[in-house]
Scaffold this motif. Structure first.
Motif, PDB file in Angstrom:
ATOM      1  N   UNK A 120      93.380  39.065   0.119  1.00 17.47           N
ATOM      2  CA  UNK A 120      94.348  40.131  -0.121  1.00 17.47           C
ATOM      3  C   UNK A 120      93.816  41.463   0.384  1.00 17.47           C
ATOM      4  N   UNK A 121      92.579  41.788   0.026  1.00 14.26           N
ATOM      5  CA  UNK A 121      92.009  43.076   0.407  1.00 14.26           C
ATOM      6  C   UNK A 121      91.933  43.230   1.920  1.00 14.26           C
ATOM      7  N   UNK A 122      91.618  42.147   2.607  1.00 11.27           N
ATOM      8  CA  UNK A 122      91.414  42.220   4.050  1.00 11.27           C
ATOM      9  C   UNK A 122      92.732  42.232   4.819  1.00 11.27           C
ATOM     10  N   UNK A 123      93.737  41.499   4.328  1.00  8.68           N
ATOM     11  CA  UNK A 123      94.939  41.276   5.128  1.00  8.68           C
ATOM     12  C   UNK A 123      96.210  41.927   4.589  1.00  8.68           C
ATOM     13  N   UNK A 124      96.171  42.561   3.429  1.00 11.72           N
ATOM     14  CA  UNK A 124      97.414  43.074   2.833  1.00 11.72           C
ATOM     15  C   UNK A 124      98.165  44.012   3.771  1.00 11.72           C
ATOM     16  N   UNK A 125      97.468  44.937   4.384  1.00 11.62           N
ATOM     17  CA  UNK A 125      98.148  45.910   5.252  1.00 11.62           C
ATOM     18  C   UNK A 125      98.841  45.217   6.416  1.00 11.62           C
ATOM     19  N   UNK A 126      98.189  44.225   7.012  1.00  8.91           N
ATOM     20  CA  UNK A 126      98.825  43.506   8.108  1.00  8.91           C
ATOM     21  C   UNK A 126     100.004  42.677   7.619  1.00  8.91           C
ATOM     22  N   UNK A 127      99.841  41.981   6.479  1.00  9.38           N
ATOM     23  CA  UNK A 127     100.905  41.131   5.972  1.00  9.38           C
ATOM     24  C   UNK A 127     102.167  41.929   5.666  1.00  9.38           C
ATOM     25  N   UNK A 128     102.000  43.161   5.207  1.00 10.21           N
ATOM     26  CA  UNK A 128     103.156  43.993   4.864  1.00 10.21           C
ATOM     27  C   UNK A 128     104.051  44.248   6.073  1.00 10.21           C
ATOM     28  N   UNK A 129     103.516  44.093   7.259  1.00  8.47           N
ATOM     29  CA  UNK A 129     104.326  44.273   8.470  1.00  8.47           C
ATOM     30  C   UNK A 129     105.292  43.116   8.684  1.00  8.47           C
TER      31      UNK A 129
END
Length: 312
Positions: free
Chosen positions: A251-260
């Motif tokens: 979650x910490x590593x990929x949250x920003x990308x996933x939100x796209x």
């Protein structure tokens, strides 16, 4: 009703160290390695936040019941220890609904397990037992805010299952990684799904679509292509054979990308306390899912005590 014997040592801290190798049961694969890492991961993330000087910001994150869900759980006899499969589903889901949590309903083998979950949601709607956690279902009636997660059966069988759950569902999702889950291996024909198959699944359901079991680079590629309504980060509580790691660090590593590529992020794995919930929300989760603590709380009839740790 005779419950049976809980397949859990009732450790004072449920962190995976007390039940290695307990499968069937509430343990995990790889000698519980991912189970342990999931539990440890939230504290590690809090340590990073504190080191950055934002600990107060994390501690101020609001935790409301509607931000939590009970996990999708089946296998009451095999994995939990009930004497009768049917004795688990209604109490488990009713407890969560009364606490104000959203519901997740799982799939399993034989088909009875999914149908018992459907029946429990139907009964909760009929009882009107879940005021404050309700939504309008496709049938024009009111049912709990329930997300149904189907196993990756071949498409024809999946479409049949969609019809079983659709009248009672707020979301319908698919466990993309459970073709590899140890407790179902050699029991049923499950398959790794392609992006095209997931698109077909979404169109057939016509409801907000969740991809559950996102935990690898391959899963991220599917998310980028399919763009589901919800990405659900999970390694089945460390019960599926996948890469080594925690859902917290993913979650910490990929949250920003996933939100796209999605509207919401849900996450489970090692959620035990209010601080864990706050940490998940701070790092970008929109919904936080707990399973093992709520299973034990239902079996031992100590739900208020457990939910207090998650909410207060």
């Amino acid at each position: 009703m005779t419950k049976g014997e809980l397949k859990c040592h009732r450790c004072s801290v449920c962190d995976g160290y007390g039940c290695p190798g307990m499968l069937p049961g509430l343990g995990g694969v790889f000698d519980n390695q991912n189970f342990m890492l999931n539990c440890e991961g939230w504290a590690l993330l809090r340590g990073r936040v504190a080191a950055s000087g934002r600990g107060g910001e994390l501690a101020a994150v609001d935790v409301a019941p509607g931000l939590l869900r009970c996990g999708p759980v089946t296998g009451a006899v095999e994995n939990i220890g009930y004497e009768n499969e049917a004795d688990f589903y209604l109490p488990y889901l009713k407890n969560a609904a009364r606490a104000g949590f959203g519901l997740c309903v799982g799939d399993g083998c034989p088909d009875e397990k999914l149908k018992l979950g459907v029946d429990a949601v139907r009964q909760l709607g009929a009882e009107g037992a879940v005021a404050g956690a309700r939504t309008s279902a496709g049938a024009g009636e009111s049912f709990p805010n329930a997300a149904f997660f189907l196993k990756p059966y071949p498409q024809k069988r999946l479409f049949e299952r969609i019809e079983w759950v659709k009248p009672y569902a707020s979301y319908i999702g698919i466990d993309i990684d459970s073709y590899n889950i140890l407790t179902m291996r050699n029991l049923v024909n499950l398959e790794r799904k392609t992006a095209a198959q997931l698109e077909e699944f979404r169109k057939r359901s016509g409801l907000p679509f969740v991809i559950k079991g996102v935990f690898t680079e391959e899963d991220l590629a599917l998310v980028r292509e399919v763009r589901p309504d919800v990405v659900y980060i999970s390694n089945h509580g460390g019960r599926v054979e996948t890469r080594i790691g925690s859902t917290a660090e993913f979650l910490a590593y990929y949250a920003d990308e996933l939100k796209k590529y999605c509207g919401q992020i849900w996450v489970d794995g090692g959620i035990r306390t209010r601080s864990d919930v706050q940490t998940a929300l701070f790092y970008g989760a929109d919904q936080v899912i707990a399973a093992r603590p709520l299973i034990r709380a239902t079996f031992d009839e100590c739900y208020d005590e457990v939910t207090e740790k998650l909410l207060k």
